[in-house]
Scaffold this motif. Sequence first.
Motif, PDB file in Angstrom:
ATOM      1  N   ILE A  40      -9.675 -55.558 -50.957  1.00  0.00           N
ATOM      2  CA  ILE A  40      -8.692 -55.467 -52.044  1.00  0.00           C
ATOM      3  C   ILE A  40      -7.885 -54.167 -51.954  1.00  0.00           C
ATOM      4  CG2 ILE A  40     -10.128 -56.879 -53.578  1.00  0.00           C
ATOM      5  CD1 ILE A  40     -10.808 -54.260 -55.089  1.00  0.00           C
ATOM      6  N   CYS A  41      -8.068 -53.426 -50.865  1.00  0.00           N
ATOM      7  CA  CYS A  41      -7.345 -52.165 -50.682  1.00  0.00           C
ATOM      8  C   CYS A  41      -6.020 -52.414 -49.972  1.00  0.00           C
ATOM      9  CB  CYS A  41      -8.173 -51.177 -49.858  1.00  0.00           C
ATOM     10  SG  CYS A  41      -9.667 -50.619 -50.685  1.00  0.00           S
ATOM     11  N   SER A  42      -5.000 -51.762 -50.457  1.00  0.00           N
ATOM     12  CA  SER A  42      -3.676 -51.875 -49.844  1.00  0.00           C
ATOM     13  C   SER A  42      -3.096 -50.467 -49.690  1.00  0.00           C
ATOM     14  CB  SER A  42      -2.765 -52.742 -50.719  1.00  0.00           C
ATOM     15  OG  SER A  42      -1.448 -52.766 -50.207  1.00  0.00           O
ATOM     16  N   GLY A  43      -2.545 -50.189 -48.526  1.00  0.00           N
ATOM     17  CA  GLY A  43      -1.922 -48.886 -48.299  1.00  0.00           C
ATOM     18  C   GLY A  43      -2.952 -47.784 -48.183  1.00  0.00           C
ATOM     19  N   GLY A  44      -2.512 -46.573 -48.482  1.00  0.00           N
ATOM     20  CA  GLY A  44      -3.395 -45.427 -48.366  1.00  0.00           C
ATOM     21  C   GLY A  44      -3.626 -45.042 -46.918  1.00  0.00           C
ATOM     22  N   PHE A  45      -4.642 -44.222 -46.694  1.00  0.00           N
ATOM     23  CA  PHE A  45      -4.932 -43.803 -45.328  1.00  0.00           C
ATOM     24  C   PHE A  45      -6.432 -43.570 -45.164  1.00  0.00           C
ATOM     25  CE2 PHE A  45      -3.690 -40.144 -47.856  1.00  0.00           C
ATOM     26  CZ  PHE A  45      -4.734 -39.260 -47.667  1.00  0.00           C
ATOM     27  N   LEU A  46      -6.879 -43.653 -43.919  1.00  0.00           N
ATOM     28  CA  LEU A  46      -8.286 -43.483 -43.586  1.00  0.00           C
ATOM     29  C   LEU A  46      -8.631 -41.995 -43.568  1.00  0.00           C
ATOM     30  CD1 LEU A  46     -10.932 -44.883 -42.608  1.00  0.00           C
ATOM     31  CD2 LEU A  46     -10.095 -44.509 -40.270  1.00  0.00           C
ATOM     32  N   VAL A  47      -9.710 -41.633 -44.261  1.00  0.00           N
ATOM     33  CA  VAL A  47     -10.174 -40.245 -44.279  1.00  0.00           C
ATOM     34  C   VAL A  47     -11.422 -40.102 -43.411  1.00  0.00           C
ATOM     35  CG1 VAL A  47     -10.994 -38.339 -45.709  1.00  0.00           C
ATOM     36  CG2 VAL A  47      -9.229 -39.885 -46.578  1.00  0.00           C
ATOM     37  N   ASP A  48     -12.434 -40.886 -43.725  1.00  0.00           N
ATOM     38  CA  ASP A  48     -13.693 -40.906 -42.974  1.00  0.00           C
ATOM     39  C   ASP A  48     -14.201 -39.489 -42.704  1.00  0.00           C
ATOM     40  OD1 ASP A  48     -15.853 -42.090 -41.812  1.00  0.00           O
ATOM     41  OD2 ASP A  48     -14.909 -42.344 -39.840  1.00  0.00           O
ATOM     42  N   ALA A  49     -14.352 -38.729 -43.768  1.00  0.00           N
ATOM     43  CA  ALA A  49     -14.817 -37.346 -43.665  1.00  0.00           C
ATOM     44  C   ALA A  49     -15.995 -37.142 -44.615  1.00  0.00           C
ATOM     45  CB  ALA A  49     -13.688 -36.379 -44.023  1.00  0.00           C
ATOM     46  N   PRO A  50     -16.876 -36.182 -44.313  1.00  0.00           N
ATOM     47  CA  PRO A  50     -17.998 -35.911 -45.215  1.00  0.00           C
ATOM     48  C   PRO A  50     -17.502 -35.563 -46.613  1.00  0.00           C
ATOM     49  CG  PRO A  50     -18.310 -34.789 -43.128  1.00  0.00           C
ATOM     50  CD  PRO A  50     -16.916 -35.335 -43.111  1.00  0.00           C
ATOM     51  N   TYR A  51     -18.261 -36.022 -47.616  1.00  0.00           N
ATOM     52  CA  TYR A  51     -17.864 -35.760 -48.998  1.00  0.00           C
ATOM     53  C   TYR A  51     -18.096 -34.295 -49.342  1.00  0.00           C
ATOM     54  CZ  TYR A  51     -17.948 -35.460 -54.036  1.00  0.00           C
ATOM     55  OH  TYR A  51     -17.707 -35.078 -55.326  1.00  0.00           O
ATOM     56  N   SER A  52     -17.188 -33.742 -50.113  1.00  0.00           N
ATOM     57  CA  SER A  52     -17.376 -32.434 -50.735  1.00  0.00           C
ATOM     58  C   SER A  52     -16.544 -32.404 -52.004  1.00  0.00           C
ATOM     59  CB  SER A  52     -16.946 -31.298 -49.793  1.00  0.00           C
ATOM     60  OG  SER A  52     -15.545 -31.274 -49.654  1.00  0.00           O
ATOM     61  N   SER A  80     -18.299 -43.738 -49.941  1.00  0.00           N
ATOM     62  CA  SER A  80     -19.373 -44.573 -49.403  1.00  0.00           C
ATOM     63  C   SER A  80     -20.474 -44.788 -50.437  1.00  0.00           C
ATOM     64  CB  SER A  80     -19.956 -43.937 -48.140  1.00  0.00           C
ATOM     65  OG  SER A  80     -20.545 -42.682 -48.443  1.00  0.00           O
ATOM     66  N   ASP A  81     -21.261 -45.821 -50.216  1.00  0.00           N
ATOM     67  CA  ASP A  81     -22.303 -46.198 -51.164  1.00  0.00           C
ATOM     68  C   ASP A  81     -23.337 -45.093 -51.342  1.00  0.00           C
ATOM     69  OD1 ASP A  81     -23.764 -48.016 -52.859  1.00  0.00           O
ATOM     70  OD2 ASP A  81     -25.166 -48.264 -51.210  1.00  0.00           O
ATOM     71  N   ASP A  82     -23.643 -44.348 -50.286  1.00  0.00           N
ATOM     72  CA  ASP A  82     -24.618 -43.265 -50.388  1.00  0.00           C
ATOM     73  C   ASP A  82     -24.005 -41.960 -50.877  1.00  0.00           C
ATOM     74  OD1 ASP A  82     -23.130 -42.487 -48.221  1.00  0.00           O
ATOM     75  OD2 ASP A  82     -24.763 -42.559 -46.774  1.00  0.00           O
ATOM     76  N   GLY A  83     -22.683 -41.942 -51.096  1.00  0.00           N
ATOM     77  CA  GLY A  83     -22.006 -40.775 -51.622  1.00  0.00           C
ATOM     78  C   GLY A  83     -21.802 -39.643 -50.631  1.00  0.00           C
ATOM     79  N   GLY A  84     -22.105 -39.865 -49.370  1.00  0.00           N
ATOM     80  CA  GLY A  84     -22.002 -38.789 -48.401  1.00  0.00           C
ATOM     81  C   GLY A  84     -20.700 -38.739 -47.625  1.00  0.00           C
ATOM     82  N   ARG A  85     -19.802 -39.713 -47.862  1.00  0.00           N
ATOM     83  CA  ARG A  85     -18.585 -39.780 -47.053  1.00  0.00           C
ATOM     84  C   ARG A  85     -17.429 -40.308 -47.885  1.00  0.00           C
ATOM     85  NH1 ARG A  85     -16.707 -43.951 -44.031  1.00  0.00           N
ATOM     86  NH2 ARG A  85     -18.584 -45.124 -44.602  1.00  0.00           N
ATOM     87  N   ILE A  86     -16.261 -39.713 -47.707  1.00  0.00           N
ATOM     88  CA  ILE A  86     -15.036 -40.226 -48.303  1.00  0.00           C
ATOM     89  C   ILE A  86     -14.388 -41.140 -47.272  1.00  0.00           C
ATOM     90  CG2 ILE A  86     -12.776 -39.662 -49.264  1.00  0.00           C
ATOM     91  CD1 ILE A  86     -13.879 -36.980 -50.120  1.00  0.00           C
ATOM     92  N   ALA A  87     -14.281 -42.419 -47.594  1.00  0.00           N
ATOM     93  CA  ALA A  87     -13.782 -43.394 -46.617  1.00  0.00           C
ATOM     94  C   ALA A  87     -12.256 -43.458 -46.594  1.00  0.00           C
ATOM     95  CB  ALA A  87     -14.363 -44.777 -46.920  1.00  0.00           C
ATOM     96  N   ARG A  88     -11.636 -43.651 -47.745  1.00  0.00           N
ATOM     97  CA  ARG A  88     -10.183 -43.804 -47.809  1.00  0.00           C
ATOM     98  C   ARG A  88      -9.646 -43.065 -49.026  1.00  0.00           C
ATOM     99  NH1 ARG A  88      -8.091 -48.275 -44.761  1.00  0.00           N
ATOM    100  NH2 ARG A  88      -9.768 -49.332 -43.624  1.00  0.00           N
ATOM    101  N   ALA A  89      -8.359 -42.794 -49.017  1.00  0.00           N
ATOM    102  CA  ALA A  89      -7.716 -42.093 -50.129  1.00  0.00           C
ATOM    103  C   ALA A  89      -6.315 -42.638 -50.349  1.00  0.00           C
ATOM    104  CB  ALA A  89      -7.665 -40.592 -49.866  1.00  0.00           C
ATOM    105  N   ASN A  90      -5.791 -42.402 -51.552  1.00  0.00           N
ATOM    106  CA  ASN A  90      -4.457 -42.854 -51.940  1.00  0.00           C
ATOM    107  C   ASN A  90      -4.285 -44.358 -51.743  1.00  0.00           C
ATOM    108  OD1 ASN A  90      -1.948 -42.294 -53.055  1.00  0.00           O
ATOM    109  ND2 ASN A  90      -0.962 -42.082 -51.048  1.00  0.00           N
ATOM    110  N   VAL A  91      -5.348 -45.103 -52.083  1.00  0.00           N
ATOM    111  CA  VAL A  91      -5.372 -46.551 -51.874  1.00  0.00           C
ATOM    112  C   VAL A  91      -4.872 -47.256 -53.132  1.00  0.00           C
ATOM    113  CG1 VAL A  91      -6.909 -48.530 -51.577  1.00  0.00           C
ATOM    114  CG2 VAL A  91      -7.240 -46.488 -50.191  1.00  0.00           C
ATOM    115  N   HIS A  92      -4.121 -48.336 -52.927  1.00  0.00           N
ATOM    116  CA  HIS A  92      -3.708 -49.198 -54.039  1.00  0.00           C
ATOM    117  C   HIS A  92      -4.682 -50.365 -54.105  1.00  0.00           C
ATOM    118  CE1 HIS A  92      -1.287 -51.306 -56.942  1.00  0.00           C
ATOM    119  NE2 HIS A  92      -1.126 -52.341 -56.111  1.00  0.00           N
ATOM    120  N   LEU A  93      -5.350 -50.514 -55.240  1.00  0.00           N
ATOM    121  CA  LEU A  93      -6.333 -51.579 -55.410  1.00  0.00           C
ATOM    122  C   LEU A  93      -5.689 -52.812 -56.017  1.00  0.00           C
ATOM    123  CD1 LEU A  93      -9.316 -49.485 -56.850  1.00  0.00           C
ATOM    124  CD2 LEU A  93      -9.004 -50.275 -54.496  1.00  0.00           C
ATOM    125  N   VAL A  94      -6.047 -53.982 -55.473  1.00  0.00           N
ATOM    126  CA  VAL A  94      -5.488 -55.253 -55.967  1.00  0.00           C
ATOM    127  C   VAL A  94      -6.650 -56.170 -56.358  1.00  0.00           C
ATOM    128  CG1 VAL A  94      -3.848 -57.106 -55.519  1.00  0.00           C
ATOM    129  CG2 VAL A  94      -3.641 -54.934 -54.276  1.00  0.00           C
TER     130      VAL A  94
END
Length: 347
Positions: free
Chosen positions: A41-53, A70-84
């Motif tokens: 359901i994600c549209s646009g945005g960009f891939l981050v795939d970086a450790p969470y802080s 991510s489900d375990d809270g250890g990683r930011i997967a995507r940002a600036n995403v439009h949810l549909v």
Amino acid sequence: MRDALARVAPGTPLRDGIDRVVRAQAGALLVLDDGPDVLSICSGGFLVDAPYSPQRLSELAKMDGAIIISDDGGRIARANVHLVPDPTVPTSETGTRHRTAERVARSLGVPVISASEEMGVINVYAGGGKRQLQEVGRLLERANQALQTLERYKIRLDDAIAKLTAVEVEDVATLRDVAAVVQRGEMVHRIADEIETMIVELGVDARLLRLQLDELYGEIDDELELVVADYVADDHTATETLAEMSSLTDDEIHDLRLAAKALHRIAESTDLSQSVAPRGLRLLNRTGRLDAGSAAAIAHHFDGLSKLQRATIDELSEVDGVDTATAADVRETLARVTESAILDQYN
């Protein structure tokens, strides 16, 4: 909901990041899952795939779109995403960010956090419900009030159990006595359940609350289950009765007749003053060396507490799995409980 609250409790990295966003007067929409259903359901945005802080989260929240963690809270997967999300999913929210958050949480079954940009309100959507995070001081105040309420209701429950024990040993128990224990036990359970949620929400600030709750609540659930097991109809279980009680509304729980009906011993129109006889499981459970299986076997063999009270050590030893020493303990325990209940009643 409790799992989601535990992830954003004070002292966690995720709560640190959300607090940074709120202090910066920026809004945020966080989806705490990066599974295929969420990504679909994600549209646009960009891939981050970086450790969470917390610092990364606060910087990424400066953009308008949602952040996928991510489900375990250890990683930011995507940002600036439009949810549909599915537009047919009902929502009671009015703001765009909160409407989207509720629809995503309801349709996909994943926890979603929304932080209001102007008001600084943080809402958690999970388990089909919504909970607004509160300041630690205010939440502690509410929790302490709830503990005081729990203590008062616990005293009433103890009184009801003591009265039930007294009428049981005299073989004059009524359905009203049993229903009063079941009713008050459910009230205590609901208050303790609410405090448990507050403890999860408070995180590291709830250590003293946890100690107080454990001391007050103790083994109430086990005691209540034994009370129900003593009186519930043969074709039903204590678990079914307690589940029926938990399904009642806060107004219905005050009706003793509904509590009695959950035992499946009477029709709705039957008088609550009718006599009932316990199986004796609750009092047998007070024998230290007696396991649950042997207690059930003894209760089944004698078919009622009144017969069990008159049983001799030799008669108790006839039950499979009960030796002479255990039979003596059972006899002594029943005599002690009977004497104590009668003395307490007259005192």
